[in-house]
Motif scaffolding. Structure first.
Motif, PDB file in Angstrom:
ATOM      1  N   ILE A   1       3.964   7.026   9.129  1.00 45.98           N
ATOM      2  CA  ILE A   1       3.016   5.926   9.360  1.00 45.98           C
ATOM      3  C   ILE A   1       3.030   5.564  10.842  1.00 45.98           C
ATOM      4  CG2 ILE A   1       2.571   3.488   8.923  1.00 45.98           C
ATOM      5  CD1 ILE A   1       3.561   3.727   6.219  1.00 45.98           C
TER       6      ILE A   1
ATOM      7  N   SER B   1       1.891   2.637  13.619  1.00 46.42           N
ATOM      8  CA  SER B   1       1.446   1.262  13.744  1.00 46.42           C
ATOM      9  C   SER B   1       0.042   1.259  14.369  1.00 46.42           C
ATOM     10  CB  SER B   1       2.429   0.504  14.639  1.00 46.42           C
ATOM     11  OG  SER B   1       1.802  -0.591  15.214  1.00 46.42           O
ATOM     12  N   GLU B   2      -0.779   0.307  13.933  1.00 49.38           N
ATOM     13  CA  GLU B   2      -2.137   0.213  14.498  1.00 49.38           C
ATOM     14  C   GLU B   2      -2.099  -0.098  15.990  1.00 49.38           C
ATOM     15  OE1 GLU B   2      -5.352  -1.986  12.619  1.00 49.38           O
ATOM     16  OE2 GLU B   2      -4.327  -1.665  10.699  1.00 49.38           O
TER      17      GLU B   2
ATOM     18  N   GLN C   1      -1.913   5.804   2.045  1.00 49.45           N
ATOM     19  CA  GLN C   1      -3.133   5.029   2.313  1.00 49.45           C
ATOM     20  C   GLN C   1      -3.207   4.628   3.786  1.00 49.45           C
ATOM     21  OE1 GLN C   1      -4.036   1.738  -0.373  1.00 49.45           O
ATOM     22  NE2 GLN C   1      -5.387   0.820   1.155  1.00 49.45           N
ATOM     23  N   TYR C   2      -2.061   4.279   4.374  1.00 51.50           N
ATOM     24  CA  TYR C   2      -2.047   3.972   5.811  1.00 51.50           C
ATOM     25  C   TYR C   2      -2.509   5.198   6.602  1.00 51.50           C
ATOM     26  CZ  TYR C   2       0.966  -0.134   4.936  1.00 51.50           C
ATOM     27  OH  TYR C   2       1.474  -1.329   4.505  1.00 51.50           O
TER      28      TYR C   2
ATOM     29  N   LYS D   1       0.850  -1.193   0.000  1.00 53.44           N
ATOM     30  CA  LYS D   1       0.000   0.000   0.000  1.00 53.44           C
ATOM     31  C   LYS D   1       0.882   1.238   0.000  1.00 53.44           C
ATOM     32  CE  LYS D   1      -2.467  -1.158   3.856  1.00 53.44           C
ATOM     33  NZ  LYS D   1      -3.540  -1.064   4.862  1.00 53.44           N
TER      34      LYS D   1
ATOM     35  N   LEU E   1       5.920  -4.121   9.235  1.00 54.35           N
ATOM     36  CA  LEU E   1       4.517  -4.268   8.840  1.00 54.35           C
ATOM     37  C   LEU E   1       4.293  -5.576   8.080  1.00 54.35           C
ATOM     38  CD1 LEU E   1       3.595  -0.570   7.927  1.00 54.35           C
ATOM     39  CD2 LEU E   1       3.162  -1.806  10.039  1.00 54.35           C
TER      40      LEU E   1
ATOM     41  N   GLU F   1      -6.256   5.754   6.219  1.00 56.06           N
ATOM     42  CA  GLU F   1      -6.966   4.725   6.996  1.00 56.06           C
ATOM     43  C   GLU F   1      -6.914   5.032   8.495  1.00 56.06           C
ATOM     44  OE1 GLU F   1      -6.380   0.953   3.892  1.00 56.06           O
ATOM     45  OE2 GLU F   1      -5.002   1.160   5.568  1.00 56.06           O
ATOM     46  N   GLU F   2      -5.797   5.561   8.934  1.00 52.03           N
ATOM     47  CA  GLU F   2      -5.663   5.921  10.355  1.00 52.03           C
ATOM     48  C   GLU F   2      -6.663   7.023  10.725  1.00 52.03           C
ATOM     49  OE1 GLU F   2      -1.706   7.277  11.369  1.00 52.03           O
ATOM     50  OE2 GLU F   2      -2.451   8.241  13.186  1.00 52.03           O
TER      51      GLU F   2
END
Ligand code: UTP
Length: 297
Positions: free
Chosen positions: A136, A138-139, A41-42, A37, A270, A45-46
């Motif tokens: 980015i 991390s989730e 996009q990350y 991705k 990731l 999405e966040e």
């Protein structure tokens, strides 16, 4: 106190990405893939995970691929449909429905502060978040959610702060903090890219911000600073003289994909967490470590 809900996000993606040449010569660094991705996009999405779906992306040259990525691609969808690849069709279609995405041009890359200022008309007199398009999270590290809940409590701007090795602090904005609670500080002062010996702490400003709309008045008055750029850090310095600015501190889970070594870390970390690629990739990495003898001696 009930605050106005934060509904808008601004993602600056108009920088030149000179730390990642030659890859960024003809494409924005925000479009570089991390696993499969593009970085941005990350980031989108966040924002969506945190409940924000009105997103303004600040673009520069080469913006076409960015816009296309979040748009429909009927030719591709038709092709995949014909071949029965329904999951792929759903995935590419979902990208166009992820959020309500708008674009505006920065014109000239005059600095991050200038890029944020370009968003004023879209944002208006509302609180908003800024997410850097090459950073980015991390989730596992729900920084934005944490920052939004502080905003809801206090109604003031909140800046993400990560603890850095002190020798790296000269690459960041750096704050003088006053502890308020766990993971929460009040910012007393802020300086852009200090030398380690002069740094007021080891807390570096990283790419997530919740701002009250007053930041725009400060950006209007800010003069070019470090590197001749309009620095967001300088506007934050002016804002904290007018109203309290908080910092949300955290220690890990952030990758600056505009920096080659962080980009590599992001790709590896990731990928190993993924259900589809993780097992095979982890096995490859452990074989590699063994073959090269990296753990010996
Ligand atoms: P960086 O400092 O990482 O961007 O800005 P840069 O200038 O592209 O990086 P290098 O140092 O040359 O490699 C952080 C974010 O702010 C955006 C960038 O796209 C990135 O997401 N930015 C920066 C703008 O949108 N406009 C600018 O004028 C500068």
């Amino acid at each position: 106190m009930t605050q106005q809900k934060v509904t808008k996000a601004v993602i600056p993606a108009a920088g030149l990405g000179t730390r990642f040449l030659p890859a960024t010569k003809a494409q924005p660094k925000e479009m570089m893939p991390v696993v499969d991705k593009p970085a941005i996009q990350y980031v989108v999405e966040e924002a969506v995970r945190a409940g924000i779906d009105d997103i303004l992306i600040i673009t520069g040259r080469n913006k076409r691929s960015l816009e296309d990525h979040f748009d429909r691609n009927f030719e591709l969808e038709y092709y995949l449909e014909q071949r029965g690849k329904h999951a792929d069709v759903d995935e590419v279609q979902a990208l166009a429905e992820l959020a309500d995405i708008h674009y505006v041009r920065q014109g000239e890359p005059l600095g991050l502060g200038h890029a944020v200022q370009v968003a004023r008309k879209h944002v208006g007199d509302h609180p908003f978040v800024v997410l850097l398009g090459d950073d980015i999270m991390s989730e596992r590290s729900p920084v934005l959610e944490g920052m939004l809940s502080i905003y809801e409590q206090y109604g003031r701007s909140v800046i993400a702060l990560m603890e850095m090795p002190i020798e790296e602090i000269s690459a960041y904005g750096c704050v003088k903090p006053e502890r308020v609670a766990d993971q929460l500080v009040r910012i007393l002062d802020i300086v852009e890219k200090p030398q380690p010996a002069e740094a007021p702490s080891n807390l570096g400003v990283v790419g997530r911000y919740v701002f009250t709309p007053e930041i725009f008045d400060m950006l209007e008055r800010v003069q070019p600073g470090v590197g001749g750029e309009i620095q967001l850090t300088d506007a934050i310095g002016m804002l904290l003289a007018a109203q309290t600015v908080y910092g949300f501190t955290f220690v890990e889970g952030r990758y600056d994909t505009g920096k080659k070594i962080d980009y590599l870390r992001a790709t590896v970390e990731l990928a190993i967490e993924r259900d589809d690629l993780g097992p095979e990739f982890r096995a490859f990495l452990s074989d590699l470590v063994r073959e090269r003898g990296w753990l010996d001696g």
